[in-house]
Enzyme design. Sequence first.
Site, PDB file in Angstrom:
ATOM      1  N   TYR A  41       0.760  -1.378   0.062  1.00  0.00           N
ATOM      2  CA  TYR A  41      -0.093  -0.123  -0.126  1.00  0.00           C
ATOM      3  C   TYR A  41       0.738   1.317   0.108  1.00  0.00           C
ATOM      4  O   TYR A  41       0.555   2.227  -0.429  1.00  0.00           O
ATOM      5  CB  TYR A  41      -1.002  -0.144   1.262  1.00  0.00           C
ATOM      6  CG  TYR A  41      -1.886  -0.958   1.066  1.00  0.00           C
ATOM      7  CD1 TYR A  41      -2.436  -1.705   0.036  1.00  0.00           C
ATOM      8  CD2 TYR A  41      -2.827  -1.092   2.321  1.00  0.00           C
ATOM      9  CE1 TYR A  41      -3.004  -2.924   0.131  1.00  0.00           C
ATOM     10  CE2 TYR A  41      -3.702  -2.326   2.272  1.00  0.00           C
ATOM     11  CZ  TYR A  41      -3.916  -3.063   1.313  1.00  0.00           C
ATOM     12  OH  TYR A  41      -4.891  -3.988   1.162  1.00  0.00           O
ATOM     13  N   LYS A  56       4.268 -15.366   3.659  1.00  0.00           N
ATOM     14  CA  LYS A  56       4.290 -16.170   2.185  1.00  0.00           C
ATOM     15  C   LYS A  56       5.894 -16.463   1.970  1.00  0.00           C
ATOM     16  O   LYS A  56       6.290 -16.132   0.880  1.00  0.00           O
ATOM     17  CB  LYS A  56       3.569 -15.388   1.026  1.00  0.00           C
ATOM     18  CG  LYS A  56       3.447 -16.205  -0.102  1.00  0.00           C
ATOM     19  CD  LYS A  56       2.480 -17.347   0.132  1.00  0.00           C
ATOM     20  CE  LYS A  56       2.290 -18.260  -1.109  1.00  0.00           C
ATOM     21  NZ  LYS A  56       1.406 -19.346  -0.930  1.00  0.00           N
ATOM     22  N   ASP A 114      -2.162 -18.475   2.620  1.00  0.00           N
ATOM     23  CA  ASP A 114      -3.295 -19.340   2.337  1.00  0.00           C
ATOM     24  C   ASP A 114      -3.627 -20.238   3.234  1.00  0.00           C
ATOM     25  O   ASP A 114      -4.906 -20.688   3.386  1.00  0.00           O
ATOM     26  CB  ASP A 114      -2.780 -19.954   0.746  1.00  0.00           C
ATOM     27  CG  ASP A 114      -1.335 -20.424   0.751  1.00  0.00           C
ATOM     28  OD1 ASP A 114      -0.663 -20.232   1.950  1.00  0.00           O
ATOM     29  OD2 ASP A 114      -1.078 -21.160  -0.199  1.00  0.00           O
ATOM     30  N   ASP A 160      -5.207  -6.989   6.152  1.00  0.00           N
ATOM     31  CA  ASP A 160      -6.341  -6.625   5.636  1.00  0.00           C
ATOM     32  C   ASP A 160      -7.344  -7.339   5.062  1.00  0.00           C
ATOM     33  O   ASP A 160      -8.644  -7.581   5.625  1.00  0.00           O
ATOM     34  CB  ASP A 160      -6.025  -5.475   4.329  1.00  0.00           C
ATOM     35  CG  ASP A 160      -7.065  -4.439   3.830  1.00  0.00           C
ATOM     36  OD1 ASP A 160      -8.195  -4.612   4.658  1.00  0.00           O
ATOM     37  OD2 ASP A 160      -6.884  -3.748   2.862  1.00  0.00           O
ATOM     38  N   ASP A 180     -10.857  -9.087   7.202  1.00  0.00           N
ATOM     39  CA  ASP A 180     -12.245  -9.146   6.716  1.00  0.00           C
ATOM     40  C   ASP A 180     -12.876 -10.577   6.505  1.00  0.00           C
ATOM     41  O   ASP A 180     -14.026 -10.804   7.014  1.00  0.00           O
ATOM     42  CB  ASP A 180     -12.126  -8.485   5.334  1.00  0.00           C
ATOM     43  CG  ASP A 180     -12.203  -7.093   5.262  1.00  0.00           C
ATOM     44  OD1 ASP A 180     -12.121  -6.422   6.463  1.00  0.00           O
ATOM     45  OD2 ASP A 180     -12.471  -6.373   4.058  1.00  0.00           O
TER      46      ASP A 180
END
Length: 358
Positions: free
Chosen positions: A141, A191, A223, A247, A251
Amino acid sequence: MPFHIVVLPGDGIGPEVTQAARQVLDAAAAHYKLTLNYTEHLIGGCAIDQLGTALDDATLAECQQADAVLLGAVGGPKWDDPTAPVRPEQGLLALRKGLGVFANLRPVRVYPALIDASPLRPEKLRGVDLLVVRELTGGLYFGQPKRRLEENGRRGAVDSLFYWDYEIERVVELAFQLAAARRGRLASVDKANVLETSRLWRQIVQQVAQRYPQVQVEHVLVDTAAMRLVASPAAFDVIVTENMFGDILTDEAAVLAGSMGLLPSASLGAAGGGLYEPIHGSAPDIAGQGIANPLGAILSAALLLRYGLKQESAARAVEQAVERALQEGCRTRDLGGSLSTQAMTEAVLERLSFEHPS
């Protein structure tokens, strides 16, 4: 000593839920003899309309001097063009960067009274009480360069995923501290099988872990973490991860609680204060109707009391009042009930039971 709180209602349902949070803060202030001075400013789409920018310099400067910042939500269809040079979310990113808040805390708890509100089976949800610590000022970001490309009639784009070691270490250190004060388990999500930044992340987690022998650490690929959040969410205590992964995962975790309207957040930095906001969006489809769920904002106010103003007893009282209200059947529409925003707020206020001020 008076506390200065900057309120940024923002767009959509933001003004409605921040007003609810202020009512609860005022109840706590009255009981504990706290003086809360509020100032209100624009952020997001409404700031673009009136000021031409999603966050102006004067507002940011006042936020930097405040004891805490309470935020509603930003954005909406009116400002939804991703190619626009000025967008509501730019105000939020600039606020986080300007305040130096590097860690976003998102507690996710499944209330027993709402166990049927989640799409997951009840047996999967019993005992879910986790805390996601998301790095907030680095990663994709904020990484540079960002650019659009055109070459031989083809269009492309570049985003850069970048972290310095100190950016990782400070958020990981906080996550270890929080895990040590909870159930002593920390899952670091990365990751590392693909990304160089994740390999650096994992190395730093291992270094910091040496200072916290009482905390059990596991490294989880993102994952796998996404799968486990659905398959066995109660196995998590504290999760720490980088900006974009956090992020997305938070959610996903919101589904566990039954509604995004329930979940609060606190964004903390090294210099106290902090930024407090519900994790839901601006919900323009219900804005102005008085039916938004105020509990995410009210619970964010509890985090403001805990971390921003150091009023732990008041924070616990607010959280317990929310739980009592839910346990006794108080529901807004997103939870299958019919209470308005104000009626739900009043249900919480009626159940507040503060400890005697020390």
